[in-house]
Design a protein around this motif. Sequence first.
Motif, PDB file in Angstrom:
ATOM      1  N   ASP A  49       0.981  -1.203   0.082  1.00 45.99           N
ATOM      2  CA  ASP A  49       0.049   0.014   0.094  1.00 45.99           C
ATOM      3  C   ASP A  49       0.822   1.281  -0.071  1.00 45.99           C
ATOM      4  OD1 ASP A  49      -2.349  -1.448   0.008  1.00 45.99           O
ATOM      5  OD2 ASP A  49      -2.887  -1.141   2.160  1.00 45.99           O
ATOM      6  N   GLU A  50       2.074   1.391   0.845  1.00 49.92           N
ATOM      7  CA  GLU A  50       2.755   2.351   0.815  1.00 49.92           C
ATOM      8  C   GLU A  50       3.494   2.769  -0.443  1.00 49.92           C
ATOM      9  OE1 GLU A  50       2.567   0.007   3.106  1.00 49.92           O
ATOM     10  OE2 GLU A  50       2.206   1.034   5.040  1.00 49.92           O
ATOM     11  N   VAL A  51       3.961   1.538  -1.102  1.00 47.33           N
ATOM     12  CA  VAL A  51       4.603   1.568  -2.313  1.00 47.33           C
ATOM     13  C   VAL A  51       3.564   2.170  -3.564  1.00 47.33           C
ATOM     14  CG1 VAL A  51       5.508   0.232  -4.450  1.00 47.33           C
ATOM     15  CG2 VAL A  51       6.314  -0.322  -1.920  1.00 47.33           C
ATOM     16  N   VAL A  52       2.424   1.740  -3.184  1.00 48.58           N
ATOM     17  CA  VAL A  52       1.454   2.456  -4.415  1.00 48.58           C
ATOM     18  C   VAL A  52       1.036   3.751  -4.056  1.00 48.58           C
ATOM     19  CG1 VAL A  52      -0.985   2.170  -4.982  1.00 48.58           C
ATOM     20  CG2 VAL A  52       0.295   0.081  -4.829  1.00 48.58           C
ATOM     21  N   PRO A  72      20.181   6.764  -7.593  1.00 48.33           N
ATOM     22  CA  PRO A  72      20.952   6.236  -6.528  1.00 48.33           C
ATOM     23  C   PRO A  72      20.833   5.196  -5.537  1.00 48.33           C
ATOM     24  CG  PRO A  72      19.813   8.125  -5.407  1.00 48.33           C
ATOM     25  CD  PRO A  72      19.093   8.034  -7.089  1.00 48.33           C
ATOM     26  N   HIS A  73      19.698   4.473  -6.073  1.00 49.85           N
ATOM     27  CA  HIS A  73      19.258   3.301  -5.237  1.00 49.85           C
ATOM     28  C   HIS A  73      19.672   2.117  -5.768  1.00 49.85           C
ATOM     29  CE1 HIS A  73      16.233   6.248  -3.233  1.00 49.85           C
ATOM     30  NE2 HIS A  73      15.943   6.373  -4.656  1.00 49.85           N
ATOM     31  N   ARG A  74      20.606   2.093  -6.675  1.00 46.08           N
ATOM     32  CA  ARG A  74      21.172   0.818  -7.063  1.00 46.08           C
ATOM     33  C   ARG A  74      21.675  -0.348  -5.886  1.00 46.08           C
ATOM     34  NH1 ARG A  74      26.151  -0.152 -11.746  1.00 46.08           N
ATOM     35  NH2 ARG A  74      25.675  -2.277 -12.069  1.00 46.08           N
ATOM     36  N   GLY A  75      21.170  -1.329  -6.253  1.00 49.79           N
ATOM     37  CA  GLY A  75      21.462  -2.510  -5.320  1.00 49.79           C
ATOM     38  C   GLY A  75      20.397  -2.780  -4.083  1.00 49.79           C
ATOM     39  N   LYS A  76      19.126  -1.787  -4.068  1.00 52.08           N
ATOM     40  CA  LYS A  76      18.208  -1.681  -3.369  1.00 52.08           C
ATOM     41  C   LYS A  76      16.933  -2.142  -4.104  1.00 52.08           C
ATOM     42  CE  LYS A  76      20.193   1.822  -0.471  1.00 52.08           C
ATOM     43  NZ  LYS A  76      20.141   3.325  -0.217  1.00 52.08           N
ATOM     44  N   ARG A  77      15.914  -2.303  -3.373  1.00 50.70           N
ATOM     45  CA  ARG A  77      14.476  -2.951  -3.798  1.00 50.70           C
ATOM     46  C   ARG A  77      14.046  -1.610  -4.690  1.00 50.70           C
ATOM     47  NH1 ARG A  77       8.961  -3.236  -0.701  1.00 50.70           N
ATOM     48  NH2 ARG A  77       9.263  -0.962  -0.861  1.00 50.70           N
ATOM     49  N   ASN A  78      13.922  -1.954  -5.928  1.00 48.51           N
ATOM     50  CA  ASN A  78      13.164  -0.783  -6.783  1.00 48.51           C
ATOM     51  C   ASN A  78      11.934  -0.667  -6.909  1.00 48.51           C
ATOM     52  OD1 ASN A  78      13.126   0.906  -8.872  1.00 48.51           O
ATOM     53  ND2 ASN A  78      13.567  -0.676 -10.404  1.00 48.51           N
ATOM     54  N   GLU A  79      10.977   0.517  -7.128  1.00 46.73           N
ATOM     55  CA  GLU A  79       9.783   0.566  -7.068  1.00 46.73           C
ATOM     56  C   GLU A  79       9.096   1.483  -8.130  1.00 46.73           C
ATOM     57  OE1 GLU A  79       8.339   3.541  -3.662  1.00 46.73           O
ATOM     58  OE2 GLU A  79       9.935   2.230  -2.804  1.00 46.73           O
ATOM     59  N   PRO A  80       7.921   1.707  -8.483  1.00 45.42           N
ATOM     60  CA  PRO A  80       7.484   2.338  -9.534  1.00 45.42           C
ATOM     61  C   PRO A  80       7.794   3.756  -9.470  1.00 45.42           C
ATOM     62  CG  PRO A  80       5.914   0.798  -8.932  1.00 45.42           C
ATOM     63  CD  PRO A  80       6.851   0.698  -7.868  1.00 45.42           C
ATOM     64  N   ALA A  81       7.647   4.261  -8.137  1.00 45.71           N
ATOM     65  CA  ALA A  81       7.922   5.743  -7.767  1.00 45.71           C
ATOM     66  C   ALA A  81       9.610   6.286  -8.324  1.00 45.71           C
ATOM     67  CB  ALA A  81       7.961   6.221  -6.396  1.00 45.71           C
ATOM     68  N   TYR A  82      10.348   5.360  -8.664  1.00 45.35           N
ATOM     69  CA  TYR A  82      11.817   5.720  -9.224  1.00 45.35           C
ATOM     70  C   TYR A  82      11.659   5.575 -10.481  1.00 45.35           C
ATOM     71  CZ  TYR A  82      13.278   3.862  -4.390  1.00 45.35           C
ATOM     72  OH  TYR A  82      13.620   3.883  -3.323  1.00 45.35           O
ATOM     73  N   THR A  83      10.252   5.726 -11.521  1.00 44.42           N
ATOM     74  CA  THR A  83      10.334   5.831 -12.775  1.00 44.42           C
ATOM     75  C   THR A  83      11.030   7.118 -13.400  1.00 44.42           C
ATOM     76  OG1 THR A  83       8.419   4.430 -12.610  1.00 44.42           O
ATOM     77  CG2 THR A  83       9.044   5.749 -14.812  1.00 44.42           C
ATOM     78  N   GLU A  84      10.595   8.115 -12.431  1.00 45.54           N
ATOM     79  CA  GLU A  84      11.111   9.504 -12.808  1.00 45.54           C
ATOM     80  C   GLU A  84      12.759   9.584 -12.906  1.00 45.54           C
ATOM     81  OE1 GLU A  84      10.289  14.180 -11.445  1.00 45.54           O
ATOM     82  OE2 GLU A  84       9.699  12.586 -10.224  1.00 45.54           O
ATOM     83  N   LEU A  85      13.250   8.768 -11.934  1.00 51.77           N
ATOM     84  CA  LEU A  85      14.907   8.886 -12.050  1.00 51.77           C
ATOM     85  C   LEU A  85      15.471   8.382 -13.433  1.00 51.77           C
ATOM     86  CD1 LEU A  85      15.698   7.391  -8.491  1.00 51.77           C
ATOM     87  CD2 LEU A  85      15.819   9.916  -9.183  1.00 51.77           C
ATOM     88  N   VAL A  86      14.599   7.533 -14.054  1.00 57.50           N
ATOM     89  CA  VAL A  86      14.910   7.071 -15.344  1.00 57.50           C
ATOM     90  C   VAL A  86      14.671   8.245 -16.343  1.00 57.50           C
ATOM     91  CG1 VAL A  86      14.489   5.281 -17.202  1.00 57.50           C
ATOM     92  CG2 VAL A  86      14.609   4.652 -14.742  1.00 57.50           C
TER      93      VAL A  86
END
Length: 281
Positions: free
Chosen positions: A46-49, A238-252
């Motif tokens: 839920d928090e990820v969403v 800068p989260h490489r090696g950690k769990r990925n999540e959809p909010a990180y799309t903007e970093l791409v």
Amino acid sequence: MLVVKLENAKPQAIYLPYHLNVQNDLLMMIDTHAHIYATEFDNDRDEVVQRAMAAGIEHILLPNIDLDSIQPMLATEAAYPQLCRSMMGLHPCYVDANVDETLAVIYSWFDKHDFVAVGEIGIDLYWDKTFRAQQERAFVTQLNWAKERNLPVVIHTRDSIEETLALLRTEQDGHLRGVFHCFGGTVEEAKAISDLGFHLGLGGVSTFKNSGMDKVIPHLDMNRVILETDCPYLAPVPHRGKRNEPAYTELVAKRIAEINDISVTEVLNKTTDNAKTLFDL
């Protein structure tokens, strides 16, 4: 490996507040490849969403991988119906000697549910080549499902770009479309993919300094680029090696903009439009 069985689960639809999508004039994004049904998200899905929506994620597309992933994937879609859309397919790493029986079950789901794509499918020769013939047969079979049902395909390749392209050249009759997800190849491979009418899914690998993508991305046709995370894998810097999540799309998107010396707004507008068109969202 990626999934948790939810045979007894009765998912409750969660209608998240729409204002999260529009606050602060957020630009909309689509994570076109995310395994948020995976066990890695069981404790805080839920928090990820919520973080995804707060970041401007408009849709999260969920690729199926095998028979065990179907139920948790559909339960996740049912829990977040405003946000998540599912695909249906058999991932090449889950192809074995029982491939025909598995494909029969996978195919039966297309008459039970509305899916946005056939995926994820493809060829993976990185870990094991034992079932290469079965992988190729499964791939071609699922390509024909896509033609039959007028759906895009989401293609997984690992150590198999040339093999995959060869099969696509044979099967492309003008009715195949889709994306090579998690693209990290060469300019020449990107052109070959685009020439066949397919898109390129760019994710966390595009932000890695040692990926070489800074030399490739400037040569890509932005009309053929869409964004993805492949979460929980391949988190961007800068989260490489950690769990990925959809909010990180903007970093791409920010990395693509930096490499191409264009605005993030331009990247997000173009890739979102591309995704909506490809997946008929």
